[in-house]
Each structure stands twice: as structure tokens, then as C-alpha cells.
Design an enzyme around this catalytic site. Structure first.
Site, PDB file in Angstrom:
ATOM      1  N   SER A  24       1.333 -18.210 -20.200  1.00 51.61           N
ATOM      2  CA  SER A  24       0.299 -17.808 -21.138  1.00 51.61           C
ATOM      3  C   SER A  24      -0.663 -16.808 -20.505  1.00 51.61           C
ATOM      4  O   SER A  24      -1.160 -17.022 -19.394  1.00 51.61           O
ATOM      5  CB  SER A  24      -0.474 -19.039 -21.615  1.00 51.61           C
ATOM      6  N   LYS A  47      -0.985 -15.605 -25.394  1.00 54.34           N
ATOM      7  CA  LYS A  47      -2.312 -15.797 -24.821  1.00 54.34           C
ATOM      8  C   LYS A  47      -2.935 -17.022 -25.466  1.00 54.34           C
ATOM      9  O   LYS A  47      -2.679 -17.330 -26.628  1.00 54.34           O
ATOM     10  CB  LYS A  47      -3.174 -14.560 -25.122  1.00 54.34           C
ATOM     11  N   THR A  48      -3.762 -17.739 -24.709  1.00 50.86           N
ATOM     12  CA  THR A  48      -4.433 -18.903 -25.270  1.00 50.86           C
ATOM     13  C   THR A  48      -5.367 -18.487 -26.403  1.00 50.86           C
ATOM     14  O   THR A  48      -6.151 -17.547 -26.271  1.00 50.86           O
ATOM     15  CB  THR A  48      -5.230 -19.653 -24.190  1.00 50.86           C
ATOM     16  N   SER A  72     -10.544 -14.750 -13.514  1.00 50.93           N
ATOM     17  CA  SER A  72     -11.560 -15.480 -14.250  1.00 50.93           C
ATOM     18  C   SER A  72     -11.754 -14.814 -15.610  1.00 50.93           C
ATOM     19  O   SER A  72     -12.845 -14.369 -15.959  1.00 50.93           O
ATOM     20  CB  SER A  72     -12.884 -15.501 -13.472  1.00 50.93           C
ATOM     21  N   VAL A  73     -10.669 -14.722 -16.363  1.00 48.92           N
ATOM     22  CA  VAL A  73     -10.699 -14.018 -17.645  1.00 48.92           C
ATOM     23  C   VAL A  73     -11.562 -14.759 -18.666  1.00 48.92           C
ATOM     24  O   VAL A  73     -12.284 -14.155 -19.453  1.00 48.92           O
ATOM     25  CB  VAL A  73      -9.264 -13.819 -18.179  1.00 48.92           C
ATOM     26  N   ASN A 132      -3.429 -26.145 -23.892  1.00 55.39           N
ATOM     27  CA  ASN A 132      -4.078 -25.787 -22.638  1.00 55.39           C
ATOM     28  C   ASN A 132      -5.169 -26.802 -22.335  1.00 55.39           C
ATOM     29  O   ASN A 132      -6.272 -26.733 -22.867  1.00 55.39           O
ATOM     30  CB  ASN A 132      -4.664 -24.374 -22.740  1.00 55.39           C
ATOM     31  N   CYS A 135      -7.394 -24.951 -18.164  1.00 54.42           N
ATOM     32  CA  CYS A 135      -7.947 -23.666 -17.727  1.00 54.42           C
ATOM     33  C   CYS A 135      -9.225 -23.856 -16.920  1.00 54.42           C
ATOM     34  O   CYS A 135     -10.174 -24.477 -17.397  1.00 54.42           O
ATOM     35  CB  CYS A 135      -8.227 -22.768 -18.928  1.00 54.42           C
ATOM     36  N   LYS A 170      -0.221 -28.392 -20.997  1.00 54.17           N
ATOM     37  CA  LYS A 170      -0.324 -27.636 -19.749  1.00 54.17           C
ATOM     38  C   LYS A 170      -1.449 -28.218 -18.904  1.00 54.17           C
ATOM     39  O   LYS A 170      -2.593 -28.300 -19.347  1.00 54.17           O
ATOM     40  CB  LYS A 170      -0.570 -26.153 -20.022  1.00 54.17           C
ATOM     41  N   ASN A 197      -1.045 -25.017 -13.861  1.00 60.79           N
ATOM     42  CA  ASN A 197      -1.942 -23.913 -14.099  1.00 60.79           C
ATOM     43  C   ASN A 197      -2.477 -23.459 -12.742  1.00 60.79           C
ATOM     44  O   ASN A 197      -2.075 -23.966 -11.696  1.00 60.79           O
ATOM     45  CB  ASN A 197      -3.088 -24.342 -15.026  1.00 60.79           C
TER      46      ASN A 197
END
Length: 308
Positions: A24, A47-48, A72-73, A132, A135, A170, A197
Site C-alpha cells: 500500500s 494507497k490507504t 512519514s507521509v 491498516n 501505520c 495489516k 508494516n
């Protein structure tokens, strides 16, 4: 691409011509052609997606270190409404029905996860959901749920009531013991587990005496985390009977097969794509020869063949 039965893998919601997919965020939503060769992979992972649009954390988002990449998006994405109205139809138009599509979701409450799943289920464009729970780049949401067996299982149990789509949880490696968490998720109704992750880390600029990432802490990916992924996949595979998708530091067919030997039924490639967009294609192309080399009849025979 002619189907190779030796490479085909059938998991809940993911009937794949080979066990290779992206992780992802690594190809955004897979619509733009950037040399990844997504059409030749087993599945597309988006993408999440969150309930509302997110701009993400302050930049810089991504830095390179000698050990790998720190990011760190912060779950930057256009939000569920745009994903359903524009992006999922564009994915379907590009890949038709040939590509299983797994949408990654993250919520700040159990109800947000449920609402995301309901909307995606009704869209008709999704074959599986990646939940998710792990993250490390946001202050609320995934991390808080994923490190505790009870809270993680509450999310999956609620989602199980909200959708018929297969659910893949995840999980983060930033825990003391993964075994009770994966067992609780299996009991709650998860159809599969995705491990791992990113590993939480930091990097400093000595001259500025500041963190190199704007947010400070980020998620570490790359070759350095591969042995950590092997360990977590192995421990999970010894604990649950549902499929595991292995991810973490995969840059070669040997890396992929190692995670499968540890217990994964399929794998995801992420960090390697930043250095080599064609990494997934190279792994797929090399897989049949690797099966011959290590005397496996097919890729399904690799899973969980670690000898004690």
C-alpha cells in the site's frame, strides 16, 4: 501475459496469476504508468484511504538513510468519496476484471472503519480490503488499534458484520509479541494477515541538530527490515491458519521465497520500487527458474516449508 499455473495463488478475494503485488502506498492508486508493470502482477493494493481527504504530514516526507528509507507521509489521500467516484472506476477501466483490487483503509474510530468498508462494498469495484491497523505516521488511528489484541479484534469483528469482502489485517512489527494479536484477529473473522508494516525509526542532521523528517519519527523500509519481516511472518504462521501476505525488504526473488518459506502465501513489494520501478517484474520473471533451482513443484509448495 500467459498464465503460469506454477505461479498462480488463490486467496480469499485475491485470485492471482502470481503471488507478487505492491504494498500500500508504493504505487499510489496504480493508475499512472510509471514502469511498475502492475498489469503483470497478481493484485493491486491501493494507497490507504480515509474518510476525509488528508494532505499528509509536513514535508519532507521521505529521506534515505544508509539502512533504508524513512517515510512519514501521514496517509495523504483524496478521501473515500473521490476514491469511489473517480479513482476506483479509473482502476477498473485500466485493468478491467483481470486484476484483483485490494483497497487499504484506516480510521480513527471503529465506526470510521465500518463506514469505509460499507462504502467500498457497495462500490462493486473491490475484491478485498486491507485493514491498516499499523501505520506509524499518524497520531491517532491505526497504531493505537494494531498494537493491542483486544482493540485490533474489535475493529475486525465490527468490519466482519459490515461487509462480505475478505479482510486482511495489516500489522505493525512495533509490538512485543505478535502471536496473541494475530490469533485474536483470526478469531474475530479476519481472512488473512499482512506482515509487516514499517519499523519506527528516526534520523538526525548533525549540523542542524534536528530530525531529518519534519515529523521526527517515521517508518523504516528497505533491505534492513527483511529479517524482521521473516521472523514475524514465521511466528504468525505458527499461530494462525489463515493466509499471510509477507512484506518487508523484498528486492529479489530470493527475498520473496524466503518470506514464503517462513509462512507467507503471497508477498508485497514496496521500498524496492523507489529505487527500481521494475522490481516486481524482475521477481516474477525469475520465479519459475527459482522454483526449479530449489526443487518446488509450484509457488504454493513454498509456503511454510521451513525445516526446524
Amino acid at each position: 501475459m500467459i498464465a503460469n499455473n506454477r505461479l498462480a495463488v488463490n486467496l480469499p478475494g485475491l485470485n492471482m496469476k502470481n503471488p507478487v503485488m505492491n504494498s500500500s502506498g508504493s504505487v499510489y492508486f496504480g493508475i499512472e504508468d510509471k514502469g511498475f508493470g502492475i498489469e503483470k502482477t497478481g493484485a493491486l493494493v491501493t494507497k490507504t484511504v480515509t474518510m476525509t481527504p488528508r494532505a499528509g504530514n509536513p514535508q519532507p516526507w521521505i529521506i534515505e538513510t544508509p539502512s533504508g528509507i524513512l517515510n512519514s507521509v501521514g496517509l495523504a489521500n483524496p478521501g473515500i468519496e473521490k476514491v469511489i467516484s473517480d479513482i476506483l472506476p479509473a482502476i477498473h477501466k485500466k485493468y478491467c476484471d483481470d486484476m484483483p483490487v485490494m483497497v487499504s483503509i484506516a480510521g480513527e474510530t471503529v465506526q470510521e472503519y465500518v463506514e469505509l468498508a460499507r462504502r467500498l462494498t457497495h462500490s462493486g469495484f473491490v475484491t478485498a480490503i486491507e485493514v491498516n491497523l499499523s501505520c506509524p505516521n499518524v497520531d491517532r488511528g491505526g497504531m493505537a488499534f494494531g498494537v493491542d489484541a483486544q482493540t485490533a479484534s474489535e475493529v475486525i469483528a465490527a468490519l466482519r458484520q459490515a461487509t462480505h469482502l475478505p479482510l486482511y489485517a495489516k500489522l505493525s512489527p512495533n509490538v512485543t509479541d505478535i502471536k496473541p494479536i494475530v490469533k485474536a484477529l483470526e478469531t474475530a473473522g479476519a481472512d488473512g494477515i499482512v506482515l509487516i508494516n514499517t519499523v519506527m525509526g528516526m534520523s538526525f542532521d548533525l549540523a542542524k541538530r534536528q530530525a531529518r523528517l519534519a515529523r521526527g519519527i517515521g517508518g523504516m523500509s528497505g533491505k534492513s527490515i527483511h529479517p524482521i519481516a521473516v521472523r514475524f511472518v514465521y511466528e504468525a504462521a505458527q499461530t494462525v491458519n489463515i493466509p499471510i501476505i509477507g512484506v518487508g525488504g523484498i528486492a529479489s526473488v530470493a527475498d520473496a521465497l524466503e518470506l514464503m518459506m517462513a509462512g507467507a502465501s503471497a508477498i508485497q513489494v514496496g521500498g524496492a520500487l523507489t529505487q527500481k520501478p521494475e522490481a516486481m517484474l524482475e521477481i516474477i520473471d525469475a520465479m519459475t527458474e527459482a522454483l526449479d533451482k530449489y526443487e518446488f513443484t509450484d509457488v504454493r509448495a513454498v509456503t511454510n516449508t521451513f525445516r526446524k
